[in-house]
Scaffold this motif. Structure first.
Motif, short mmCIF file in Angstrom:
data_model
loop_
_atom_site.label_atom_id
_atom_site.label_comp_id
_atom_site.label_asym_id
_atom_site.label_seq_id
_atom_site.Cartn_x
_atom_site.Cartn_y
_atom_site.Cartn_z
N ARG A 1 -10.76 36.78 67.33
CA ARG A 1 -10.94 38.23 67.19
C ARG A 1 -10.97 38.59 65.72
O ARG A 1 -9.97 39.03 65.15
CB ARG A 1 -9.81 38.97 67.91
CG ARG A 1 -10.02 40.48 68.02
CD ARG A 1 -8.87 41.13 68.78
NE ARG A 1 -8.96 42.58 68.77
CZ ARG A 1 -9.67 43.30 69.63
NH1 ARG A 1 -10.36 42.68 70.58
NH2 ARG A 1 -9.69 44.61 69.55
N PRO A 2 -12.11 38.41 65.07
CA PRO A 2 -12.18 38.63 63.62
C PRO A 2 -11.78 40.03 63.17
O PRO A 2 -11.35 40.22 62.04
CB PRO A 2 -13.66 38.35 63.31
CG PRO A 2 -14.13 37.47 64.43
CD PRO A 2 -13.37 37.92 65.63
N ARG A 3 -11.91 41.03 64.05
CA ARG A 3 -11.56 42.40 63.68
C ARG A 3 -10.06 42.65 63.76
O ARG A 3 -9.59 43.73 63.37
CB ARG A 3 -12.29 43.39 64.59
CG ARG A 3 -13.79 43.43 64.38
CD ARG A 3 -14.46 44.25 65.47
NE ARG A 3 -14.02 45.64 65.41
CZ ARG A 3 -14.60 46.56 64.67
NH1 ARG A 3 -15.64 46.25 63.90
NH2 ARG A 3 -14.17 47.81 64.68
N LEU B 1 -9.23 34.90 63.09
CA LEU B 1 -10.60 34.86 62.61
C LEU B 1 -11.53 34.16 63.60
O LEU B 1 -12.72 34.45 63.65
CB LEU B 1 -10.67 34.16 61.25
CG LEU B 1 -10.02 34.92 60.09
CD1 LEU B 1 -10.13 34.11 58.81
CD2 LEU B 1 -10.65 36.29 59.90
N THR B 2 -10.98 33.24 64.39
CA THR B 2 -11.78 32.53 65.38
C THR B 2 -12.00 33.35 66.65
O THR B 2 -13.13 33.45 67.16
CB THR B 2 -11.11 31.20 65.75
OG1 THR B 2 -10.97 30.39 64.58
CG2 THR B 2 -11.97 30.43 66.76
#
Length: 285
Positions: free
Chosen positions: A275-277, A272-273
């Motif tokens: 590469r949120p995808r 999430l920090t």
């Protein structure tokens, strides 16, 4: 050599985790909320398969029972409790799914108690590849999991229903303009996704044992696998499951089994920090 054994164990764990992770991420792709009731549905599927296997059904028949029971139960909860809230946003539906997961868990506890139960399978000697050890039961469950994954990929790629699900996940508005009914696709995604979660619970039970917390114990790893691969991505869920499985097994060598669950938290935070995808991106098929 200990590291190689841990990696093999991680591949086994990842293969079994991939089946419910596919169901979880497929539902997210279509329904657009994280359905945490998969914890209770996985447990329900494991016990449904356990009962079917106990009365004499073969493995294939027991897996079908686990799929059907989990699919029907998951679809019922979606229709009654989760989807009516989705108009208010993903968060209310996700919170409701936590509650329904707890309800299912306690229904199983009332019916079967807290004692662990194991599938009555014949005991066979481990297979050795050099110093690497794998049990025949693990090879069997891995084979079943891989077969299910291949069937899912084939259905998504080559069937009209699979293509409709992919279209609805990629662009619901455009899919509706093409004549695809979103309500039917949502119903199908819920039933099939929850069915896969139930089968995954049974496969995990075949590898160890089952109790009312079977699904709860894998929930974090399952969610971490989906987030790591990319929520909504079926190939990403498989990749994430393998990576989480191997990371958990390797972490046991470093920090001990009591901190194994922390791997899922760390994976979610890092992804999430940075590469949120996710690794394969949202809604990539």
């Amino acid at each position: 050599m200990i590291i190689l054994q841990a990696l093999v164990n991680g591949i086994v764990s990842g293969t079994l985790l991939a089946v419910p992770a596919i169901g979880f991420t497929a539902m997210f792709a279509v329904l657009r909320f994280p359905n945490f009731s998969v914890s209770g549905v996985a447990t329900l599927g494991a016990f449904a398969g356990y009962l079917a296997y106990g009365v004499g059904l073969q493995m294939a028949g027991s897996l079908v029972v686990a799929f059907a029971v989990a699919g029907v139960a998951g679809l019922a909860f979606d229709k009654l409790a989760h989807l009516p809230l989705i108009k208010q946003g993903a968060l209310p539906a996700a919170i409701a799914s936590i509650a329904t997961g707890i309800i299912l868990e306690n229904v199983v506890r009332l019916g079967f108690g807290n004692a662990p139960r194991g599938y009555d399978r014949p005991i066979a000697r481990d297979v050795f590849l050099g110093d690497i050890r794998v049990s025949p039961q693990q090879l069997e469950t891995m084979g079943l999991a891989l077969l299910l994954m291949l069937l899912v990929f084939a259905a998504l790629a080559f069937t009209r229903i699979g293509k409709a699900m992919r279209a609805s996940a990629d662009n619901p508005e455009l899919a509706a303009l093409k004549g695809i009914r979103p309500e039917r696709i949502a119903t199908l995604a819920s039933f099939v996704g929850m069915g896969l979660v139930g089968v995954g619970g049974m496969l995990l039970g075949l590898d160890s044992s089952i109790d009312p917390l079977t699904g709860t114990r894998i929930l974090l790893s399952l969610f971490a696998a989906a987030v790591l691969g990319g929520l909504g991505s079926v190939p990403g869920a498989v990749l994430g499951a393998f990576l989480i499985g191997m990371a958990e097994e390797l972490s046991v060598l470093v920090v001990g089994s009591q901190y194994r669950a922390a791997v899922g938290f760390i994976a979610i935070l890092v992804v999430l920090t940075l590469r949120p995808r996710g690794l394969l991106g949202e809604r990539a098929y």
